[in-house]
Enzyme design. Structure first.
Site, PDB file in Angstrom:
ATOM      1  CB  CYS A 156       4.534  -0.463   1.704  1.00  0.00           C
ATOM      2  SG  CYS A 156       3.511  -1.615   2.640  1.00  0.00           S
TER       3      CYS A 156
ATOM      4  CG  ASP B 221       8.827  25.691 -36.047  1.00  0.00           C
ATOM      5  OD1 ASP B 221       9.137  26.886 -36.171  1.00  0.00           O
ATOM      6  OD2 ASP B 221       9.373  24.770 -36.676  1.00  0.00           O
TER       7      ASP B 221
ATOM      8  CB  CYS C 234      -0.934   0.020   1.207  1.00  0.00           C
ATOM      9  SG  CYS C 234      -0.070   0.180   2.785  1.00  0.00           S
TER      10      CYS C 234
END
Length: 763
Positions: A27, A438, A24
Site C-alpha cells: 500500500c 570540539d 502493508c
C-alpha cells in the site's frame, strides 16, 4: 537524493497528508507511486503513522493530492496544524468486528472440529454462523482487495480476501452439491473434499486480532512524540501595562514579558530579565540536574521553574520554539526511510503477485498429484495448501519492520533529549570509527573559572584573590567575572581575617580598564592593578625574573595567568582554566567502548589542549591544537582522506562547517541554531555523555530494524514452502501471520526501555 532533500526542495512546499486504509508495504509503495506521477511531486509515506510528507511544486494543489490518493483506493485528508495533536486511537469499528468474529468463530470451530458437537445438518448451521464473520467482520480485507483489483494492483488484503472467500464459497458449494453430507453426526464431508467454514472464520478472527494488537502497539510506539508535543504550557502569565494577565500560550508574541512562579512551566523560549532560580529542563534535555539561571540566562519553553520567581522576555514563540523544532525534527525522521528499508519496498512491490502465482501452482500440482482427481481425492489437500500459502504470505511484518522501529527509536530519543534528523543517520552511526570533539563548550564548559592563586612576598593567597575580585567586579570581561565570582564565594565562606561587610566584596573607587589589558582601581586605601604583563608594565610595575618564571609555568600547564599588583608591587598570580564538564571523561570511555577513536580539536594552544586531553583520557597524539575555525573543516577532510569515517561534535557557529563536512555531525543543544541545523544528530543537553548515548541509541535502533527485517524475510521464506508442501493448516497460518506482525512491533517497543537500565557498550 536524501529524504531531507526531498522535503526541502527550493521553490516547493511540504504538505502533510493523513491516509486511511493502508495495511502493508505494498500500500505504501502504491501511494508513493501514484503521487509521484504528478509532475514534480515527491512523497514519503509512513505506514505506522498512516501519513505522508509530500513535497509539492508550484501549480499542484492540495485537492489534486487528495484526489490522487483517493483514486488509488485510500482516503486522504490534508493534516491541519494543531498545537497539541492527540494520539490516534484504535478504530472502534475494528474492535466491534473483532468481538463479533470471536463470538461466532468459537461455535463454528467447535461444531466443525469436535465430533461431540456434531448434529444433523451441522454444516448448514456452521455456514450461517460463519457468514457474518467472512462478510461484515472481514469487510476491511474485501474492500481493500476490491479497490486494488479495480486498479490492477494487489496487497496483503488481496491474499486474505481470496483465502477467506475461497474457503467459505468452496464449503457452501460442497453443501449445495450434497445437501445431506452433514446429515449424520460425525460426518465432515471428507469424501467430497471437506468443509472449511472454521478455516474461513478462524483465519478472519486471528487476522482481526493481529490488526487490533498491531494498532494498539503502533499507538504506543508513537506515544513518545505525542508526549513531546504535549509538554508545552497551555497558558502563560504576562505583564502588560504593569498588570499580570493570563493568556493562552499560543497567543504569546516575541517581546512579551512572562511571569513564571515556582512550580510553573516556562511557556516559551526566552531570556531571564529578573530573578534567580533553578530550572528543571529534564523533559527537554534529558538531564536530571536543574540548571541555575539568572538575569541574561536563556531558558527553553516547557522547562519547569523550581524555586524563585522569574521574569522572562519571550524571544521565540509558536513554531519557532525549541520544543516545536524538536517535534518537527522527530516527525521528519519518523517519516523518512532508511536505506535498509528500500530492499523491503522492492520486494513487497512484486511479492503479492508472486504469491498468487505460487498459490495457483500449489493448487494445481496438489490436484494433479495428490490422489485420484476424478474422485476428488486431491481436492482437499490442494485447497488446504493453496489457502495456507495465501494466508501465511501476507507481508504485514515486512511493511512494519522499519517504520515501527524508527518510530519507537526516535520517540525514545526525544524523551532523552536526543534528536535524530533522519533514517540515514542510523546507517551513518554504524560505520563511524572516529569522533572529533570540539573542546570549548563540548568537552569543557566554555567558561573560565579560578583554578589557583599564587601569592608573593608578604601577601597571602586569600588577600590577593579578595583584592583582585573587588576591582574585577566592576568589569564585564569573562575573565574578570570569573575572578570576581571566586572572590565572592571566598567572602561568603567567612573564613578570613580582614573585616568585610556581610560577605560582600569591598567597593572599588577610581576604576578604569583597557580592553585586552587589565583593570585598576582603589580598594579601601590600596591601589590594585590586575591584568596581563603588558598592562602591569604600562602602569610602571615590573615583575621579577622569578615571578615571570612562575607565570610561564602556569601558562605552560594550560592556565590563563593574570597578574595582581598592590600599591605598585606584584602581589600574586591568579590562574584560570576552562573547566571540564563532569561527565566528559566517562563519555570518552563510553565512546572507546563503542569502537570509536576520540580526537580533541581546539583553537587553544598545545599546552591547554594537552591538559584537557589528559584529564578526559585522550592520548597526546590524538589532539589537534591551535586550529582556526576554517581549519576544522580541513582536519575533517584530512581524516576522511586517510580512510576514517568521521563524526564531529560541536556547539558553536564556527563548528557548523565542520559538522556539515563530517560523515556524522553531532550538535550540542546548548549551542547555536546554526550548529544544530548543520548537524545530523542533536543532543539537547549540555553533557558529552549524551553524545555517546545518542550513538548508542542510533545503533540500537538500526540493530532492531535489522532484526525485524530478518525475521520478516525469514518467516515468509520458510512459511511459504512449508504451506505449499501441505504441512501447514490454514488456521495455524492465520495465527502465525498475525503473530509475526505483533512480534515485530513488540520487538521495536523494547527500545522504549533504552537508557533505563545498564548502558549499552556495543552495537
Amino acid at each position: 537524493m536524501s529524504n531531507q532533500d526531498l522535503l526541502h526542495q527550493p521553490g516547493s512546499r511540504v504538505v502533510e497528508l493523513d491516509i486511511e486504509g493502508m495495511t502493508c508495504a505494498s500500500c505504501v509503495n502504491r501511494v508513493e507511486k501514484k503521487l509521484g506521477k504528478l509532475e514534480g511531486v515527491r512523497a514519503l509515506v509512513n505506514l505506522p503513522l498512516e501519513s505522508a510528507h509530500v513535497t509539492v511544486p508550484e501549480g499542484i494543489t492540495n485537492a489534486q493530492l487528495v484526489d490522487t490518493v483517493n483514486a488509488a483506493g485510500y482516503k486522504a485528508t490534508v493534516r491541519q496544524p494543531a498545537p497539541t495533536p492527540e494520539p490516534a486511537h484504535t478504530p472502534v469499528n475494528l474492535r466491534r468486528r473483532l468481538v463479533l468474529a470471536a463470538l461466532l468463530t468459537v461455535p463454528v470451530f467447535l461444531i466443525s472440529m469436535v465430533p461431540a458437537f456434531h448434529f444433523p445438518h451441522w454444516g448448514w448451521v456452521a455456514a450461517g454462523l460463519a457468514l457474518p464473520v467472512v462478510t461484515w467482520a472481514a469487510w476491511p480485507f474485501h474492500r481493500a482487495a476490491a479497490v486494488n483489483a479495480r486498479h490492477f494492483a494487489s496487497t496483503m488484503d488481496t491474499l486474505v480476501s481470496i483465502g477467506v472467500a475461497a474457503a467459505y464459497l468452496f464449503s457452501v458449494w460442497q453443501l449445495f452439491s450434497d445437501p445431506l453430507m452433514t446429515q449424520h453426526p460425525g460426518m465432515k464431508g471428507m469424501e467430497q473434499g471437506g468443509l472449511y467454514f472454521e478455516v474461513a472464520a478462524v483465519v478472519t478472527t486471528f487476522l482481526l486480532l493481529g490488526r487490533y494488537l498491531e494498532a494498539n502497539a503502533k499507538q504506543r510506539a508513537g506515544d513518545a512524540l505525542h508526549a513531546l508535543l504535549s509538554l508545552g504550557a497551555k497558558d502563560a502569565t504576562v505583564l502588560r501595562d504593569g498588570r499580570e494577565q493570563r493568556i493562552p500560550a499560543e497567543q504569546l508574541a516575541v517581546g512579551d514579558v512572562l511571569v513564571v512562579r515556582p512550580g510553573e512551566k516556562i511557556a516559551t523560549d526566552g531570556v531571564v530579565i529578573d530573578g534567580t532560580s533553578a530550572v528543571d529542563a529534564s523533559l527537554v534535555t534529558g538531564e536530571s540536574v536543574p540548571v541555575e539561571v539568572g538575569p541574561d540566562s536563556r531558558v527553553t519553553g516547557a522547562t519547569i521553574n523550581t524555586s524563585g520567581r522569574l521574569l522572562v522576555k519571550a524571544t521565540r514563540v509558536g513554531s519557532e520554539t525549541t520544543l516545536a523544532q524538536m517535534a518537527r525534527l522527530v516527525s521528519e525522521a519518523q517519516t523518512g526511510k532508511a536505506p535498509i528499508a528500500r530492499l523491503a519496498d522492492r520486494i513487497s512491490a512484486v511479492f503479492v503477485p508472486v504469491v498468487l502465482v505460487i498459490a495457483a501452482a500449489t493448487f494445481i500440482l496438489w490436484l494433479l498429484f495428490a490422489g485420484d482427481p476424478g474422485a476428488g481425492g486431491g481436492l482437499r489437500p490442494a485447497f488446504t495448501a493453496a489457502v495456507a500459502v495465501l494466508v501465511i504470505a501476507c507481508p504485514c511484518a515486512l511493511g512494519l519492520a522499519t517504520p515501527v522501529g524508527l518510530l519507537t527509536g526516535t520517540g525514545r530519543g526525544a524523551q532523552l533529549g536526543i534528536l535524530i534528523k533522519g533514517p540515514q543517520v542510523l546507517e551513518d552511526t554504524r560505520t563511524v570509527d572516529t569522533i572529533l570533539l570540539d573542546k570549548t563548550g563540548t568537552v569543557t564548559t566554555g567558561a573560565l573559572a579560578v583554578d589557583s592563586t599564587l601569592a608573593f612576598g608578604e601577601f597571602e593567597e586569600r588577600e590577593v584573590l579578595r583584592l583582585a575580585g573587588a576591582v574585577e567586579a566592576a568589569s564585564e570581561h569573562p575573565v574578570a567575572r570569573a575572578i570576581a565570582a571566586a572572590a565572592a564565594v571566598q567572602e561568603a565562606d567567612g573564613d578570613h581575617t580582614e573585616a568585610h561587610d556581610g560577605g560582600q566584596l569591598p567597593l572599588v573607587h577610581g576604576f578604569r580598564s583597557a580592553p585586552g589589558g587589565g583593570v585598576t582601581g582603589t580598594v579601601g586605601a590600596r591601589q590594585v592593578t590586575a591584568g596581563r604583563t603588558g598592562w602591569l608594565e604600562g602602569n610602571g610595575i615590573a615583575p621579577s625574573e622569578t615571578q615571570l618564571q612562575a607565570q610561564a609555568a602556569a601558562e605552560a600547564a594550560g592556565a590563563t595567568a593574570i597578574w595582581v599588583a598592590v600599591d605598585g608591587a606584584v602581589a600574586g598570580i591568579i590562574s584560570l582554566r576552562d573547566t571540564i564538564k563532569p561527565g566528559s571523561a566517562d563519555a570518552v570511555e563510553r565512546m572507546k567502548a563503542l569502537g570509536l577513536r576520540p580526537l580533541l580539536l581546539t583553537g587553544d594552544n598545545a599546552a591547554v589542549a594537552a591538559q584537557v586531553a589528559a584529564a578526559v583520557g585522550i592520548p597526546p597524539e590524538d589532539v589537534y591544537a591551535g586550529v582556526l575555525p576554517e581549519g576544522k573543516v580541513e582536519v575533517v577532510k584530512t581524516l576522511q582522506a586517510g580512510g576514517a569515517t568521521v563524526a564531529m561534535a560541536g556547539d558553536g557557529v564556527n563548528d557548523a562547517a565542520a559538522l556539515a563536512q563530517a560523515d556524522l555531525g553531532i550538535a550540542m543543544g546548548s549551542g547555536t541554531d546554526v550548529a544544530i541545523e548543520a548537524a545530523d544528530l542533536t543532543v539537547m543537553g549540555n553533557d558529552l555523555s549524551q553524545v555517546a548515548q545518542a550513538i548508542e541509541l542510533s545503533r540500537r535502533t538500526l540493530a532492531t530494524i535489522k532484526t525485524n527485517l530478518f525475521w520478516a524475510f525469514f518467516y515468509n521464506a520458510v512459511g511459504i514452502p512449508v504451506a505449499a508442501l501441505g504441512l501447514l493448516n490454514p488456521m495455524i497460518a492465520g495465527a502465525a501471520m498475525a503473530a509475526s506482525s505483533v512480534l515485530v512491533v513488540a520487538n521495536s517497543l523494547r527500545l522504549r526501555n533504552f537508557g533505563r537500565k545498564a548502558r549499552v557498550t556495543g552495537a
